[in-house]
Scaffold this active site. Structure first.
Site, PDB file in Angstrom:
ATOM      1  N   LYS A   1      -8.052   1.469   9.171  1.00  0.00           N
ATOM      2  CA  LYS A   1      -8.481   2.867   9.101  1.00  0.00           C
ATOM      3  C   LYS A   1     -10.007   2.935   8.989  1.00  0.00           C
ATOM      4  O   LYS A   1     -10.632   2.010   8.474  1.00  0.00           O
ATOM      5  CB  LYS A   1      -7.896   3.545   7.851  1.00  0.00           C
ATOM      6  CG  LYS A   1      -6.397   3.452   7.727  1.00  0.00           C
ATOM      7  CD  LYS A   1      -5.965   4.016   6.374  1.00  0.00           C
ATOM      8  CE  LYS A   1      -4.885   3.195   5.736  1.00  0.00           C
ATOM      9  NZ  LYS A   1      -4.684   3.440   4.323  1.00  0.00           N
TER      10      LYS A   1
ATOM     11  N   ARG B   1       4.575   6.234  -6.508  1.00  0.00           N
ATOM     12  CA  ARG B   1       4.658   7.680  -6.754  1.00  0.00           C
ATOM     13  C   ARG B   1       6.061   8.227  -6.531  1.00  0.00           C
ATOM     14  O   ARG B   1       6.535   9.063  -7.259  1.00  0.00           O
ATOM     15  CB  ARG B   1       3.691   8.435  -5.845  1.00  0.00           C
ATOM     16  CG  ARG B   1       2.258   8.353  -6.309  1.00  0.00           C
ATOM     17  CD  ARG B   1       1.350   8.844  -5.247  1.00  0.00           C
ATOM     18  NE  ARG B   1       1.563   8.071  -4.040  1.00  0.00           N
ATOM     19  CZ  ARG B   1       0.713   8.015  -3.025  1.00  0.00           C
ATOM     20  NH1 ARG B   1      -0.389   8.704  -3.062  1.00  0.00           N
ATOM     21  NH2 ARG B   1       0.976   7.283  -1.978  1.00  0.00           N
TER      22      ARG B   1
ATOM     23  N   HIS C   1      -5.016   6.929  -9.525  1.00  0.00           N
ATOM     24  CA  HIS C   1      -5.453   5.522  -9.589  1.00  0.00           C
ATOM     25  C   HIS C   1      -5.974   5.197 -10.991  1.00  0.00           C
ATOM     26  O   HIS C   1      -5.638   4.150 -11.561  1.00  0.00           O
ATOM     27  CB  HIS C   1      -6.597   5.266  -8.599  1.00  0.00           C
ATOM     28  CG  HIS C   1      -6.215   5.370  -7.145  1.00  0.00           C
ATOM     29  ND1 HIS C   1      -6.946   6.095  -6.235  1.00  0.00           N
ATOM     30  CD2 HIS C   1      -5.188   4.830  -6.447  1.00  0.00           C
ATOM     31  CE1 HIS C   1      -6.392   5.989  -5.033  1.00  0.00           C
ATOM     32  NE2 HIS C   1      -5.314   5.232  -5.139  1.00  0.00           N
TER      33      HIS C   1
ATOM     34  N   SER D   1      -5.379   9.787  -2.067  1.00  0.00           N
ATOM     35  CA  SER D   1      -6.754   9.895  -1.559  1.00  0.00           C
ATOM     36  C   SER D   1      -6.792  10.858  -0.373  1.00  0.00           C
ATOM     37  O   SER D   1      -7.765  11.604  -0.199  1.00  0.00           O
ATOM     38  CB  SER D   1      -7.264   8.515  -1.137  1.00  0.00           C
ATOM     39  OG  SER D   1      -7.312   7.653  -2.240  1.00  0.00           O
TER      40      SER D   1
HETATM   41  O1  PNS Z   1      -4.215   1.774  -1.129  1.00  0.00           O
HETATM   42  P1  PNS Z   1      -3.448   1.114  -0.019  1.00  0.00           P
HETATM   43  O2  PNS Z   1      -4.085   1.428   1.319  1.00  0.00           O
HETATM   44  O3  PNS Z   1      -1.981   1.421  -0.071  1.00  0.00           O
HETATM   45  O4  PNS Z   1      -3.590  -0.469  -0.250  1.00  0.00           O
HETATM   46  C1  PNS Z   1      -3.015  -1.388   0.642  1.00  0.00           C
HETATM   47  C2  PNS Z   1      -3.462  -2.835   0.318  1.00  0.00           C
HETATM   48  C3  PNS Z   1      -4.956  -2.947   0.249  1.00  0.00           C
HETATM   49  C4  PNS Z   1      -2.873  -3.238  -1.016  1.00  0.00           C
HETATM   50  C5  PNS Z   1      -2.879  -3.726   1.450  1.00  0.00           C
HETATM   51  O5  PNS Z   1      -3.209  -3.161   2.678  1.00  0.00           O
HETATM   52  C6  PNS Z   1      -3.395  -5.153   1.416  1.00  0.00           C
HETATM   53  O6  PNS Z   1      -3.096  -5.903   0.507  1.00  0.00           O
HETATM   54  N1  PNS Z   1      -4.185  -5.522   2.435  1.00  0.00           N
HETATM   55  C7  PNS Z   1      -4.764  -6.852   2.564  1.00  0.00           C
HETATM   56  C8  PNS Z   1      -4.142  -7.617   3.726  1.00  0.00           C
HETATM   57  C9  PNS Z   1      -2.877  -8.334   3.295  1.00  0.00           C
HETATM   58  O7  PNS Z   1      -2.879  -9.138   2.389  1.00  0.00           O
HETATM   59  N2  PNS Z   1      -1.748  -8.019   3.962  1.00  0.00           N
HETATM   60  C10 PNS Z   1      -0.495  -8.691   3.680  1.00  0.00           C
HETATM   61  C11 PNS Z   1       0.333  -7.924   2.674  1.00  0.00           C
HETATM   62  S1  PNS Z   1       1.335  -6.792   3.554  1.00  0.00           S
END
Ligand code: PNS
Length: 157
Positions: A41, A90, A17, A128
């Site tokens: 989660k 990745r 990150h 993570s």
């Molecule tokens: O590190 P991660 O868990 O892959 O991040 C995921 C994240 C936070 C980018 C994604 O879950 C997110 O944007 N969540 C907010 C809800 C949202 O906007 N969902 C619609 C897009 S699919």
């Protein structure tokens, strides 16, 4: 002024990150690291703790700010007046989900573009979840997370 937003769970922030943050910060006037606070989660660290860990990790990067957000990412982007999401990729396995999110966000808010940055070659394996797995069984976190975070993560286990 170009503001980029790098969203994620960051539970906890890894060196992968941090690598993306440093590279994205060079492309932006301001880079906002946005920590998700409403994941399904159960996180190891609360959103406030994850924000603090990230702030420690990015200390010294002058154009980087860290905030928690909940709800839709596109609504957060509107609030901070940004139209660019940064994501690290990745491997091919990341791509399908990331592509789905990028298209969803673009559909919800067509001005938005997602900028994919390929992970640093040293961090392709890192996540993570891997960090938590190693820490859980007492393995060394050297090279996996920013050094200042190692005692905090170890203490949590
Ligand atoms: O590190 P991660 O868990 O892959 O991040 C995921 C994240 C936070 C980018 C994604 O879950 C997110 O944007 N969540 C907010 C809800 C949202 O906007 N969902 C619609 C897009 S699919």
């Amino acid at each position: 002024m170009k503001t980029l937003v790098y969203p994620g769970s960051f539970d906890p922030c890894t060196n992968g990150h941090l690598d993306i943050i440093m590279r994205a910060a060079k492309l932006a006037d301001k880079l906002i690291v946005a920590v998700l606070d409403n994941s399904n989660k159960t996180p190891l660290f609360t959103a406030e703790e994850r924000v603090e860990l990230l702030k420690t990790a990015v200390a010294g990067l002058d154009n980087v700010e860290v905030y928690a957000f909940s709800g839709l990412l596109v609504d957060f982007l509107k609030k901070v007046d940004s139209t660019v999401i940064v994501k690290g990729i990745r491997a091919v396995s990341d791509f399908e989900y990331e592509f789905q999110m990028a298209l969803t966000n673009h559909t919800l808010y067509p001005e938005i573009e997602t900028l994919f940055i390929p992970s640093g070659k040293d961090y392709m394996f890192l996540s993570s979840s891997i960090v938590k797995e190693v820490a859980k069984y007492g393995g060394s976190l050297d090279g996996l997370v920013p050094e200042a975070l190692i005692p905090v993560i170890n203490k949590r286990f």
